[in-house]
Design a protein around this motif. Structure first.
Motif, PDB file in Angstrom:
ATOM      1  N   ASN A   7       0.887  -1.218  -0.147  1.00 39.78           N
ATOM      2  CA  ASN A   7      -0.127  -0.217   0.058  1.00 39.78           C
ATOM      3  C   ASN A   7       0.766   1.355  -0.105  1.00 39.78           C
ATOM      4  O   ASN A   7       0.579   2.385  -0.833  1.00 39.78           O
ATOM      5  CB  ASN A   7      -0.802  -0.155   1.112  1.00 39.78           C
ATOM      6  N   ILE A  12      -1.421   3.840  -1.637  1.00 44.73           N
ATOM      7  CA  ILE A  12      -2.964   3.292  -1.226  1.00 44.73           C
ATOM      8  C   ILE A  12      -3.190   3.901   0.323  1.00 44.73           C
ATOM      9  O   ILE A  12      -2.397   3.514   1.181  1.00 44.73           O
ATOM     10  CB  ILE A  12      -3.076   1.959  -1.264  1.00 44.73           C
ATOM     11  N   ARG A  23     -11.968   0.682   3.737  1.00 46.09           N
ATOM     12  CA  ARG A  23     -12.001   1.418   2.569  1.00 46.09           C
ATOM     13  C   ARG A  23     -10.662   1.633   2.135  1.00 46.09           C
ATOM     14  O   ARG A  23      -9.514   2.131   3.042  1.00 46.09           O
ATOM     15  CB  ARG A  23     -12.316   2.867   2.640  1.00 46.09           C
ATOM     16  N   LEU A  24     -10.215   1.294   0.909  1.00 48.15           N
ATOM     17  CA  LEU A  24      -8.931   1.562   0.433  1.00 48.15           C
ATOM     18  C   LEU A  24      -9.001   2.692  -0.595  1.00 48.15           C
ATOM     19  O   LEU A  24     -10.009   2.452  -1.435  1.00 48.15           O
ATOM     20  CB  LEU A  24      -8.188   0.361  -0.062  1.00 48.15           C
ATOM     21  N   SER A  25      -8.143   3.644  -0.710  1.00 48.57           N
ATOM     22  CA  SER A  25      -8.301   4.688  -1.698  1.00 48.57           C
ATOM     23  C   SER A  25      -6.990   4.967  -2.307  1.00 48.57           C
ATOM     24  O   SER A  25      -5.828   4.730  -1.595  1.00 48.57           O
ATOM     25  CB  SER A  25      -9.135   5.854  -1.321  1.00 48.57           C
ATOM     26  N   MET A  26      -6.903   5.432  -3.563  1.00 50.81           N
ATOM     27  CA  MET A  26      -5.891   5.809  -4.158  1.00 50.81           C
ATOM     28  C   MET A  26      -5.884   6.724  -5.450  1.00 50.81           C
ATOM     29  O   MET A  26      -7.057   6.776  -5.950  1.00 50.81           O
ATOM     30  CB  MET A  26      -4.924   4.554  -4.689  1.00 50.81           C
ATOM     31  N   MET A  44      -8.006  -2.344 -10.002  1.00 50.15           N
ATOM     32  CA  MET A  44      -9.168  -2.294  -9.140  1.00 50.15           C
ATOM     33  C   MET A  44      -9.602  -3.691  -8.272  1.00 50.15           C
ATOM     34  O   MET A  44      -9.821  -3.553  -7.228  1.00 50.15           O
ATOM     35  CB  MET A  44     -10.459  -2.137  -9.963  1.00 50.15           C
ATOM     36  N   LEU A  47      -7.126  -3.417  -5.130  1.00 51.93           N
ATOM     37  CA  LEU A  47      -7.759  -2.628  -4.164  1.00 51.93           C
ATOM     38  C   LEU A  47      -9.061  -3.408  -3.530  1.00 51.93           C
ATOM     39  O   LEU A  47      -9.047  -3.224  -2.228  1.00 51.93           O
ATOM     40  CB  LEU A  47      -8.352  -1.203  -4.751  1.00 51.93           C
ATOM     41  N   ALA A  51      -8.943  -4.675   0.366  1.00 54.98           N
ATOM     42  CA  ALA A  51      -9.765  -4.010   1.237  1.00 54.98           C
ATOM     43  C   ALA A  51     -10.453  -5.163   2.191  1.00 54.98           C
ATOM     44  O   ALA A  51     -10.612  -5.292   3.330  1.00 54.98           O
ATOM     45  CB  ALA A  51     -10.910  -3.261   0.748  1.00 54.98           C
ATOM     46  N   ALA A  86     -12.153   1.731  -2.979  1.00 57.92           N
ATOM     47  CA  ALA A  86     -12.707   0.227  -2.737  1.00 57.92           C
ATOM     48  C   ALA A  86     -12.986   0.186  -1.351  1.00 57.92           C
ATOM     49  O   ALA A  86     -12.294   0.499  -0.412  1.00 57.92           O
ATOM     50  CB  ALA A  86     -11.522  -0.629  -3.003  1.00 57.92           C
ATOM     51  N   CYS A 104     -15.632  -1.090  -6.077  1.00 54.23           N
ATOM     52  CA  CYS A 104     -14.791   0.052  -6.228  1.00 54.23           C
ATOM     53  C   CYS A 104     -15.580   1.146  -7.115  1.00 54.23           C
ATOM     54  O   CYS A 104     -16.233   0.740  -7.910  1.00 54.23           O
ATOM     55  CB  CYS A 104     -13.764  -0.446  -7.233  1.00 54.23           C
TER      56      CYS A 104
END
Length: 163
Positions: A7, A12, A23-26, A44, A47, A51, A86, A104
């Motif tokens: 990550n 991430i 929640r994972l985001s980037m 995707m 992610l 998550a 995600a 996602c």
């Protein structure tokens, strides 16, 4: 929970929600665009799987680990560059197997992919995938994973199996 080197390398961010979801985001820049001008679907999947794995990891007890055994993903629309988020949750967790689902979303909030995942839950004595607490004869443990072999109760290092 240990920080993920993957990550960190990919930029991430992780957020553990109070209800057990993760929640994972980037931010997706031009380096993630494939030859047809879209975000590669594997990003995707990464992610959502990440998550889901983190959501399950929050439920693991001392001496347990888990790994993805099946991930089924449906891509609903193309993902443009920009923010990706995600989110995953546990559908059912048993002693040895867990079922999770996730999706996602793009920057506009549209669902661009959804997935279901099956994870196998193992005790550290089971020898699954060479994860923490499972050094194999003649093969040193990964130093990043070795940190996870520290006992949660005592802070003492668990002994490695004799080969």
């Amino acid at each position: 929970m240990l920080a993920s080197p993957l990550n960190a390398a990919l930029g991430i961010s992780a957020e553990d929600l109070d209800d057990g979801r993760v929640r994972l985001s980037m931010e997706v820049g031009p380096q993630w665009i494939n030859e047809v001008g879209l975000v590669h679907g594997g990003l995707m999947a990464l992610l959502i799987d990440g998550a889901a794995g983190r959501a399950l990891a929050r439920t693991l007890g001392p001496g347990e680990s888990a790994g993805t055994v099946h991930l089924s993903i449906q891509f609903l629309r193309p993902a443009p560059a920009g923010a990706l988020l995600a989110e995953a949750r546990i559908v059912k967790r048993g002693r040895r197997i867990a079922f999770l689902e996730g999706e996602c979303r793009g920057a506009e909030g549209d669902v661009i992919a959804r997935a279901t995942a099956t994870f196998s839950v193992h005790s550290n004595r089971s020898g699954f995938m060479g994860l923490p607490g499972r050094a194999q004869p003649g093969r040193p443990m990964n130093p990043l994973l070795e940190k996870a072999a520290i006992s949660r109760e005592t802070g003492a290092r668990r002994s490695k199996p004799q080969g």
